[in-house]
Design a protein around this motif. Structure first.
Motif, PDB file in Angstrom:
ATOM      1  N   LEU A 128       0.804  -1.215   0.000  1.00 23.77           N
ATOM      2  CA  LEU A 128       0.000   0.000   0.000  1.00 23.77           C
ATOM      3  C   LEU A 128       0.841   1.271   0.000  1.00 23.77           C
ATOM      4  O   LEU A 128       0.409   2.303  -0.498  1.00 23.77           O
ATOM      5  CB  LEU A 128      -0.912   0.019   1.230  1.00 23.77           C
ATOM      6  N   CYS A 129       2.031   1.204   0.555  1.00 23.19           N
ATOM      7  CA  CYS A 129       2.840   2.408   0.718  1.00 23.19           C
ATOM      8  C   CYS A 129       3.776   2.685  -0.455  1.00 23.19           C
ATOM      9  O   CYS A 129       4.604   3.582  -0.383  1.00 23.19           O
ATOM     10  CB  CYS A 129       3.635   2.334   2.018  1.00 23.19           C
ATOM     11  N   ARG A 130       3.651   1.949  -1.562  1.00 20.79           N
ATOM     12  CA  ARG A 130       4.582   2.135  -2.671  1.00 20.79           C
ATOM     13  C   ARG A 130       3.875   2.335  -4.010  1.00 20.79           C
ATOM     14  O   ARG A 130       2.766   1.866  -4.212  1.00 20.79           O
ATOM     15  CB  ARG A 130       5.501   0.925  -2.797  1.00 20.79           C
ATOM     16  N   ALA A 131       4.566   3.019  -4.907  1.00 18.71           N
ATOM     17  CA  ALA A 131       4.122   3.223  -6.285  1.00 18.71           C
ATOM     18  C   ALA A 131       5.235   2.703  -7.200  1.00 18.71           C
ATOM     19  O   ALA A 131       6.386   2.555  -6.775  1.00 18.71           O
ATOM     20  CB  ALA A 131       3.877   4.702  -6.544  1.00 18.71           C
ATOM     21  N   ILE A 132       4.903   2.450  -8.466  1.00 17.42           N
ATOM     22  CA  ILE A 132       5.875   1.919  -9.420  1.00 17.42           C
ATOM     23  C   ILE A 132       6.213   2.984 -10.462  1.00 17.42           C
ATOM     24  O   ILE A 132       5.323   3.606 -11.045  1.00 17.42           O
ATOM     25  CB  ILE A 132       5.341   0.649 -10.105  1.00 17.42           C
ATOM     26  N   HIS A 133       7.510   3.159 -10.691  1.00 19.98           N
ATOM     27  CA  HIS A 133       8.020   4.130 -11.658  1.00 19.98           C
ATOM     28  C   HIS A 133       8.946   3.427 -12.651  1.00 19.98           C
ATOM     29  O   HIS A 133       9.428   2.325 -12.406  1.00 19.98           O
ATOM     30  CB  HIS A 133       8.814   5.231 -10.952  1.00 19.98           C
ATOM     31  N   TYR A 134       9.228   4.121 -13.755  1.00 18.72           N
ATOM     32  CA  TYR A 134      10.160   3.633 -14.759  1.00 18.72           C
ATOM     33  C   TYR A 134      11.159   4.745 -15.064  1.00 18.72           C
ATOM     34  O   TYR A 134      10.773   5.911 -15.196  1.00 18.72           O
ATOM     35  CB  TYR A 134       9.424   3.237 -16.038  1.00 18.72           C
ATOM     36  N   CYS A 135      12.435   4.391 -15.171  1.00 19.16           N
ATOM     37  CA  CYS A 135      13.483   5.351 -15.484  1.00 19.16           C
ATOM     38  C   CYS A 135      13.839   5.239 -16.966  1.00 19.16           C
ATOM     39  O   CYS A 135      14.255   4.174 -17.430  1.00 19.16           O
ATOM     40  CB  CYS A 135      14.727   5.096 -14.631  1.00 19.16           C
ATOM     41  N   ARG A 136      13.666   6.341 -17.683  1.00 21.22           N
ATOM     42  CA  ARG A 136      13.998   6.368 -19.115  1.00 21.22           C
ATOM     43  C   ARG A 136      15.509   6.325 -19.338  1.00 21.22           C
ATOM     44  O   ARG A 136      15.960   5.890 -20.395  1.00 21.22           O
ATOM     45  CB  ARG A 136      13.423   7.628 -19.757  1.00 21.22           C
ATOM     46  N   SER A 137      16.301   6.772 -18.376  1.00 15.97           N
ATOM     47  CA  SER A 137      17.755   6.816 -18.544  1.00 15.97           C
ATOM     48  C   SER A 137      18.418   5.449 -18.410  1.00 15.97           C
ATOM     49  O   SER A 137      19.202   5.055 -19.261  1.00 15.97           O
ATOM     50  CB  SER A 137      18.380   7.782 -17.535  1.00 15.97           C
ATOM     51  N   CYS A 138      18.099   4.731 -17.331  1.00 12.72           N
ATOM     52  CA  CYS A 138      18.775   3.444 -17.112  1.00 12.72           C
ATOM     53  C   CYS A 138      17.889   2.234 -17.414  1.00 12.72           C
ATOM     54  O   CYS A 138      18.357   1.102 -17.381  1.00 12.72           O
ATOM     55  CB  CYS A 138      19.325   3.353 -15.690  1.00 12.72           C
ATOM     56  N   GLY A 139      16.596   2.494 -17.699  1.00 11.01           N
ATOM     57  CA  GLY A 139      15.697   1.402 -18.063  1.00 11.01           C
ATOM     58  C   GLY A 139      15.200   0.565 -16.898  1.00 11.01           C
ATOM     59  O   GLY A 139      14.594  -0.479 -17.106  1.00 11.01           O
ATOM     60  N   GLN A 140      15.444   1.024 -15.676  1.00  6.63           N
ATOM     61  CA  GLN A 140      15.025   0.261 -14.498  1.00  6.63           C
ATOM     62  C   GLN A 140      13.600   0.614 -14.087  1.00  6.63           C
ATOM     63  O   GLN A 140      13.200   1.776 -14.129  1.00  6.63           O
ATOM     64  CB  GLN A 140      15.946   0.572 -13.311  1.00  6.63           C
ATOM     65  N   VAL A 141      12.866  -0.399 -13.698  1.00  4.08           N
ATOM     66  CA  VAL A 141      11.596  -0.195 -13.022  1.00  4.08           C
ATOM     67  C   VAL A 141      11.942  -0.126 -11.539  1.00  4.08           C
ATOM     68  O   VAL A 141      12.759  -0.906 -11.057  1.00  4.08           O
ATOM     69  CB  VAL A 141      10.619  -1.362 -13.298  1.00  4.08           C
ATOM     70  N   PHE A 142      11.344   0.821 -10.827  1.00  6.04           N
ATOM     71  CA  PHE A 142      11.639   0.932  -9.402  1.00  6.04           C
ATOM     72  C   PHE A 142      10.388   1.355  -8.650  1.00  6.04           C
ATOM     73  O   PHE A 142       9.447   1.885  -9.215  1.00  6.04           O
ATOM     74  CB  PHE A 142      12.787   1.914  -9.142  1.00  6.04           C
ATOM     75  N   GLU A 143      10.415   1.066  -7.352  1.00  5.15           N
ATOM     76  CA  GLU A 143       9.316   1.481  -6.493  1.00  5.15           C
ATOM     77  C   GLU A 143       9.695   2.760  -5.766  1.00  5.15           C
ATOM     78  O   GLU A 143      10.866   3.046  -5.559  1.00  5.15           O
ATOM     79  CB  GLU A 143       8.974   0.380  -5.482  1.00  5.15           C
ATOM     80  N   GLN A 144       8.672   3.489  -5.392  1.00  4.94           N
ATOM     81  CA  GLN A 144       8.839   4.694  -4.587  1.00  4.94           C
ATOM     82  C   GLN A 144       7.974   4.541  -3.336  1.00  4.94           C
ATOM     83  O   GLN A 144       6.839   4.088  -3.414  1.00  4.94           O
ATOM     84  CB  GLN A 144       8.363   5.937  -5.338  1.00  4.94           C
ATOM     85  N   PHE A 145       8.524   4.893  -2.195  1.00  3.33           N
ATOM     86  CA  PHE A 145       7.742   4.979  -0.975  1.00  3.33           C
ATOM     87  C   PHE A 145       6.890   6.231  -1.127  1.00  3.33           C
ATOM     88  O   PHE A 145       7.424   7.328  -1.292  1.00  3.33           O
ATOM     89  CB  PHE A 145       8.669   5.085   0.242  1.00  3.33           C
ATOM     90  N   LYS A 146       5.582   6.074  -1.115  1.00  4.02           N
ATOM     91  CA  LYS A 146       4.683   7.185  -1.406  1.00  4.02           C
ATOM     92  C   LYS A 146       4.793   8.297  -0.371  1.00  4.02           C
ATOM     93  O   LYS A 146       4.830   8.024   0.834  1.00  4.02           O
ATOM     94  CB  LYS A 146       3.237   6.709  -1.429  1.00  4.02           C
ATOM     95  N   PRO A 147       4.801   9.539  -0.837  1.00  2.56           N
ATOM     96  CA  PRO A 147       4.732  10.645   0.126  1.00  2.56           C
ATOM     97  C   PRO A 147       3.310  10.776   0.655  1.00  2.56           C
ATOM     98  O   PRO A 147       2.353  10.677  -0.103  1.00  2.56           O
ATOM     99  CB  PRO A 147       5.124  11.864  -0.719  1.00  2.56           C
ATOM    100  N   LEU A 148       3.196  10.935   1.939  1.00  2.00           N
ATOM    101  CA  LEU A 148       1.885  11.119   2.583  1.00  2.00           C
ATOM    102  C   LEU A 148       1.960  12.261   3.556  1.00  2.00           C
ATOM    103  O   LEU A 148       2.965  12.448   4.219  1.00  2.00           O
ATOM    104  CB  LEU A 148       1.488   9.860   3.362  1.00  2.00           C
ATOM    105  N   GLU A 149       0.875  12.993   3.668  1.00  2.00           N
ATOM    106  CA  GLU A 149       0.856  14.065   4.658  1.00  2.00           C
ATOM    107  C   GLU A 149      -0.059  13.706   5.807  1.00  2.00           C
ATOM    108  O   GLU A 149      -0.847  12.860   5.791  1.00  2.00           O
ATOM    109  CB  GLU A 149       0.453  15.390   4.051  1.00  2.00           C
TER     110      GLU A 149
END
Length: 163
Positions: free
Chosen positions: A142-163
């Protein structure tokens, strides 16, 4: 032993209680501990989950109790603090660096009102590029989102920012 030293020792012990989903982060790194009180021969620890529906809350509570009791030889009560709520700004700078080194993009600091665009501004934890895009706001937890990097081609997760 003075109360100040004991509280300090409790926090040192809590550094050994790791998040079960991100084992490089302690409950202290995540800012989950909201209070430690000495009560007679024991200690009461108040904590908050990173997400209200976190399935690991009781597991973390048990690990806190077990670790502090074993390391310090004192009785421990762990309660959910219903007066506080967790937000990603509670994470320490060390936690954000540990996340990045683990391959998960740390949450950005939220100043003022949360805006959806903050999820789009996520540097790659592998190469540091800002040429990334949000693939899905839903990650492995629940606390993560999925991103893709155009530079290195890696898929990575991000810990979601929450307020």
């Amino acid at each position: 032993m003075s109360q100040t030293i004991l509280i300090e020792e409790v926090f040192q012990s809590l550094e050994h209680v790791m998040d079960p989903e991100i084992p490089v982060l302690s409950v202290v790194d995540l800012g989950m501990i909201t209070g430690v009180d000495i009560e007679g021969e024991g200690v009461r620890i108040r904590m908050i989950p990173t997400f209200a529906a976190c399935p690991a809350v009781s597991y973390i509570q048990q690990n806190i109790r077990k670790t502090v009791e074993q390391e310090l030889g004192i009785a421990v009560t762990v309660e959910i603090d219903k007066e506080a709520h967790w937000h990603s700004n509670r994470m320490t700078d060390a936690a954000k660096e540990k996340l990045k080194n683990f391959g998960i993009a740390p949450p950005q600091v939220i100043e003022g009102e949360m805006r959806a665009e903050i999820m789009l501004e996520t540097p790659c934890p592998h190469c540091g590029s800002e040429q990334t895009y949000l693939r899905s706001p839903f990650g492995s937890t629940l606390c993560r989102a999925i991103h893709y990097c155009r530079s290195c081609g890696q898929v990575f997760e991000q810990f979601k920012p929450l307020e």
